[in-house]
Each structure stands twice: as structure tokens, then as C-alpha cells.
Design an enzyme around this catalytic site. Structure first.
Site, PDB file in Angstrom:
ATOM      1  N   HIS A  83      40.911  25.228 -28.900  1.00  0.00           N
ATOM      2  CA  HIS A  83      41.822  26.318 -29.258  1.00  0.00           C
ATOM      3  C   HIS A  83      43.136  26.271 -28.467  1.00  0.00           C
ATOM      4  CE1 HIS A  83      39.855  28.499 -25.784  1.00  0.00           C
ATOM      5  NE2 HIS A  83      41.093  28.927 -25.613  1.00  0.00           N
ATOM      6  N   ASP A 135      34.426  23.704 -29.248  1.00  0.00           N
ATOM      7  CA  ASP A 135      35.714  24.100 -28.677  1.00  0.00           C
ATOM      8  C   ASP A 135      36.211  23.085 -27.649  1.00  0.00           C
ATOM      9  OD1 ASP A 135      37.983  25.672 -28.471  1.00  0.00           O
ATOM     10  OD2 ASP A 135      37.141  26.957 -26.904  1.00  0.00           O
ATOM     11  N   SER A 139      42.013  28.664 -19.862  1.00  0.00           N
ATOM     12  CA  SER A 139      41.222  27.990 -20.890  1.00  0.00           C
ATOM     13  C   SER A 139      41.424  26.481 -20.846  1.00  0.00           C
ATOM     14  CB  SER A 139      41.605  28.515 -22.274  1.00  0.00           C
ATOM     15  OG  SER A 139      41.187  29.836 -22.448  1.00  0.00           O
TER      16      SER A 139
END
Length: 352
Positions: free
Chosen positions: A80, A110, A189
Site C-alpha cells: 500500500h 501487503d 508503514s
């Protein structure tokens, strides 16, 4: 300075630690060592995505973190972070900037791989992989990343739980994630979750928050999951792995007692993907929605106990078994359905 004042000053230095060489605690020494050794391998990733509205196309900036995993500049991050980007820039912890290109991704986990582009051959410092198998709540862990664009930030905490299923913003379910109270904020992230030896045991992926900021619940993809995917992502740009097609939740004693199960070890099948191998084999998911630690699951489904005679406790156990098989091989699934133990035959398929 008189001799008397000099003596007083030295006594203060030795007894109160006001000098710059004040002794560090063992915990502080570990913190500093982890950051010193790992931070050169953690990068800031900035992206540009072309967005379209009714009137025009316009660029939108994004940011995240990543870990260098090879000396020639491959970087692992979250899907993402780099999804649908048209431009990727890498910023090293010393401020150097490089362009990067997208190599491959596995949206269901992911995970993504990008490659640092250089005009001349460059050797990068790769972050060492650890082992995420057998992690336990209470173990001390660290995160290095770029929260809110603040470069090379170290935070520390503990593992809060293991074996969590995590539903992403796109509705995908990632199995067996690590839950941690290590402060993780936007921009973290894709960065590494590290053990006390500075080895990467996870890839920070998401936070659970009603406010948009860290509240002490973060999630990381286990490094052992990534290890099995990275070679295919680099070689093919996608994963070519066997899959089962279920959303499974590892059982533990309190959960088993709460739902009245006669076993406390195995995989509780929450959902089954229509058309997947488990669906074709006749494995059933649940039908009673509940919320467990912020994750929606369904109770009442089958409980997988063994695959080919090997007991399983986590989804990784199943994937490890399937990874040893070839497409069109069969495996025997032993499971609990209601109060009966039954066996089903499942054909091994590669996920397309």
C-alpha cells in the site's frame, strides 16, 4: 579553577553522571546498538501517484518506509506504500536520494519489492533477517521508520500477541500477523520490526486506531512470511505459491473455552474463498460474526487439526506444508466439524 573547586567538580562528575560519558544502562546500550546497526538499512520512501477527478489529473504525494534486503539495492516495503505510484524516491538515513523502480508485489500479504536505481555500481548495507517463528508476547521489539516524515525514528515496545488475522483497507485478510504496542504512526508503514539483536522479524504494516494516531496497537507481517515470497517477487514480479483459500484464526485455550470447542489447538476456519482449494474440498467457514481484538471473524466453521498427519497451530504451519507440494498433488485435511473428526482431500493449487 582552584584545586579545591577542581576536586569538587570531579566528585560531581563521578557521583552524579553529569559528564557526557555518563554510564548507560544495559537496556540503553541495546537500544543504541539496534539503531546504530539497523538505521543505515532503513529508507524513507516518497511516492507520487497520479489522481483523477472530474476536471483534471493531479499528482498526490505519499510516504512510507522500507528495508534494504540486498547489497545491490532491493528494498522490501508494504504494497500500500507503493501501490499505483508513478514515481518513487528513496531517501537514505544520511540524506542521499535515489530514484527507485517497482519490481513486484503480493497484495494479499501487503508486501512489495522496489529496486534502488544508481548511475554507478553501489553497495548498500542490507538488513539481516531474523526468525519470526516462536515469537512470544512480552518480547522486546523495536521499529525504525519515518513517522510523519521524521527521518530515522526509533521506537520500542513489546510483542502484544501473535497469530492475528488482519483485514486491510482493501478488504484483504493477512494471516498470522504480529501485534505490538511499539509506537507505529503514518510513515512507519513498510519499515522493519526488529528484535533485540537488531534483526528484522517483521514488516510494520498497519495500526488500529479510531483517531488516526498511535494508541498502542500496531501490526507487522512476520518476516518468515516475507522470506517465502521475496524470491518470487524479485524473479517474477508476483508470487507463485500454493494457497488454501481460507481466513483462519489460531485457537488458544481461552477462545476454545469461550466458544465451547473440545480442542484448544488448530486453525478455526472463519471464511472460505469461493472457488479456492478449500472450497472445492468441502471445508466450511463460520456463520456467526464476532469481534476479537478489533478483528471481525466468524464462528461455527471447521477446525483444521492436521495436514497430511502433521498437527497445525498457525496458518504458517499449513503454508509450510503446502510449499513442499507440487500443483495437483493432494493433501489430507483432518478437521473437527461440530463434534465429529473427519478427513477431506484437497488438491494443491498455485494462487493466480
Amino acid at each position: 579553577m582552584t584545586i579545591k573547586r577542581l576536586i569538587i567538580f570531579l566528585v560531581l562528575v563521578l557521583t552524579h553522571g553529569i559528564a557526557t560519558g555518563a554510564k548507560l544502562t544495559p537496556e540503553e546500550e541495546i537500544n543504541i546498538s539496534v539503531f546504530k546497526n539497523a538505521s543505515p538499512s532503513v529508507v524513507n520512501i516518497t511516492t507520487t501517484t497520479l489522481m483523477r477527478d472530474f476536471f483534471s489529473v493531479y499528482p498526490q504525494k505519499g510516504s512510507g518506509s522500507g528495508s534494504i534486503i540486498s547489497q545491490d539495492g532491493y528494498v522490501v516495503t508494504n504494497y500500500h506504500v507503493v501501490e499505483d505510484t508513478s514515481d518513487i524516491t528513496i531517501v537514505m538515513n544520511d540524506g542521499k536520494k535515489f530514484k527507485a523502480k517497482f519490481i513486484g508485489a503480493d497484495a494479499d500479504s501487503d508486501l512489495a519489492i522496489i529496486k534502488i536505481l544508481t548511475e554507478t555500481p553501489t553497495t548498500f548495507k542490507a538488513l539481516e533477517f531474523g526468525n519470526s517463528e516462536g515469537l512470544q508476547p512480552g518480547q522486546r521489539v523495536f521499529a525504525i521508520g519515518n513517522p510523519f516524515g521524521l527521518n530515522s525514528t526509533l521506537t520500542a515496545g513489546i510483542i502484544s500477541a501473535t497469530g492475528r488475522p488482519l483485514t486491510t483497507e482493501h478488504g484483504r485478510v493477512i494471516e498470522d500477523v504480529i501485534q505490538t504496542d511499539t509506537p507505529i504512526n503514518p510513515g512507519n508503514s513498510g519499515g522493519p520490526l526488529l528484535d533485540t539483536e537488531g534483526k528484522m522479524i517483521g514488516i510494520n504494516s498497519a495500526i488500529f486506531t479510531p483517531s488516526g494516531g498511535n494508541i498502542g496497537i500496531g501490526f507487522a507481517i512476520p518476516i518468515n512470511t516475507a522470506k517465502g515470497l521475496i524470491p518470487d517477487l524479485i524473479k517474477y514480479g508476483r508470487t507463485r505459491r500454493p494457497w488454501m483459500g481460507i481466513v483462519g484464526l489460531p485457537l488458544w485455550e481461552n477462545l476454545s473455552k469461550a466458544v465451547g470447542l473440545p480442542v484448544n489447538r488448530g486453525i478455526l476456519v472463519s471464511e472460505v474463498v469461493i472457488g479456492g482449494p478449500a472450497y472445492k474440498a468441502g471445508i466450511r467457514g463460520g456463520n456467526r460474526p464476532v469481534n476479537i481484538s478489533g478483528t471481525s471473524v466468524y464462528l461455527g466453521g471447521d477446525v483444521i487439526l492436521e495436514v497430511n498427519g502433521v498437527k497445525v497451530a498457525y496458518m504458517q504451519d499449513i503454508m509450510k506444508m503446502l510449499s513442499t507440494k507440487k500443483p495437483d498433488d493432494f493433501v489430507i485435511i483432518k478437521l473437527l466439524r461440530d463434534t465429529k473428526i473427519i478427513e477431506l482431500k484437497m488438491r494443491v493449487e498455485l494462487r493466480q
